[in-house]
Design a protein around this motif. Sequence first.
Motif, PDB file in Angstrom:
ATOM      1  N   LEU A  60       0.911  -1.325  -0.084  1.00 32.76           N
ATOM      2  CA  LEU A  60      -0.013  -0.107   0.087  1.00 32.76           C
ATOM      3  C   LEU A  60       0.837   1.187   0.052  1.00 32.76           C
ATOM      4  O   LEU A  60       1.909   1.180   0.615  1.00 32.76           O
ATOM      5  N   ASP A  61       0.247   2.166  -0.660  1.00 28.53           N
ATOM      6  CA  ASP A  61       0.990   3.633  -0.511  1.00 28.53           C
ATOM      7  C   ASP A  61       0.587   4.406   0.366  1.00 28.53           C
ATOM      8  O   ASP A  61      -0.640   5.119   0.433  1.00 28.53           O
ATOM      9  N   TYR A  62       1.286   4.434   1.816  1.00 30.49           N
ATOM     10  CA  TYR A  62       0.650   5.176   2.778  1.00 30.49           C
ATOM     11  C   TYR A  62       0.691   6.674   2.694  1.00 30.49           C
ATOM     12  O   TYR A  62      -0.179   7.353   3.207  1.00 30.49           O
ATOM     13  N   GLU A  65      -2.429   7.699   0.958  1.00 26.15           N
ATOM     14  CA  GLU A  65      -3.688   7.550   1.876  1.00 26.15           C
ATOM     15  C   GLU A  65      -3.623   8.823   2.957  1.00 26.15           C
ATOM     16  O   GLU A  65      -4.598   9.312   3.057  1.00 26.15           O
ATOM     17  N   GLN A  66      -2.391   9.103   3.231  1.00 24.10           N
ATOM     18  CA  GLN A  66      -2.281  10.247   4.115  1.00 24.10           C
ATOM     19  C   GLN A  66      -2.793  11.631   3.432  1.00 24.10           C
ATOM     20  O   GLN A  66      -3.408  12.427   3.926  1.00 24.10           O
ATOM     21  N   SER A  68      -4.565  11.729   0.615  1.00 22.46           N
ATOM     22  CA  SER A  68      -6.092  11.775   0.480  1.00 22.46           C
ATOM     23  C   SER A  68      -6.734  12.075   1.711  1.00 22.46           C
ATOM     24  O   SER A  68      -8.051  12.898   1.745  1.00 22.46           O
ATOM     25  N   ASP A  69      -6.413  11.611   2.904  1.00 26.05           N
ATOM     26  CA  ASP A  69      -6.990  11.878   4.270  1.00 26.05           C
ATOM     27  C   ASP A  69      -7.303  13.454   4.371  1.00 26.05           C
ATOM     28  O   ASP A  69      -7.807  14.257   4.769  1.00 26.05           O
ATOM     29  N   MET A 120     -10.211   8.068  -5.800  1.00 28.37           N
ATOM     30  CA  MET A 120      -9.521   7.464  -4.649  1.00 28.37           C
ATOM     31  C   MET A 120      -9.092   6.116  -4.996  1.00 28.37           C
ATOM     32  O   MET A 120      -8.041   5.536  -4.408  1.00 28.37           O
ATOM     33  N   ASN A 124      -5.386   4.007  -5.304  1.00 25.07           N
ATOM     34  CA  ASN A 124      -4.765   2.924  -4.553  1.00 25.07           C
ATOM     35  C   ASN A 124      -4.115   1.964  -5.469  1.00 25.07           C
ATOM     36  O   ASN A 124      -3.596   0.762  -4.953  1.00 25.07           O
TER      37      ASN A 124
END
Length: 125
Positions: A60-62, A65-66, A68-69, A120, A124
Amino acid sequence: MKRDVIFDKKELARHTLFSGTKVIQTRYIGSKKVLPFVINTGNIIAKGGLIRSILYPPPLDYEFEQDSDKFIQCLAVITCIGFIYTLVTKILRGTDAVKIVVESLDLKTIVVPPVLPTAMGVGNL
């Protein structure tokens, strides 16, 4: 076939079973049973690709994720500011309560685009 001969797909194509082939009959070689062996598992086909993706998922590309949050939090802040501004201006103008609620909540659909979950999800992959 000799034991010291390396398997050649072209040479032994008549004796090779491919994906989806069902064996309905085997024969004895002399008095010995036929012994099959696996050359390659089906990771190239769709079912094999699905099983491979389940057993060995991509990392996963964290960072995505960060990011996008943070983006969703920014959209939520903009929506709240717009909601409060619309609520206050409509109340000061004396607009009907139902119309105030509908127009204030309509800002959510304007600020948060309908394609956001899809975008989104693609990010991912």
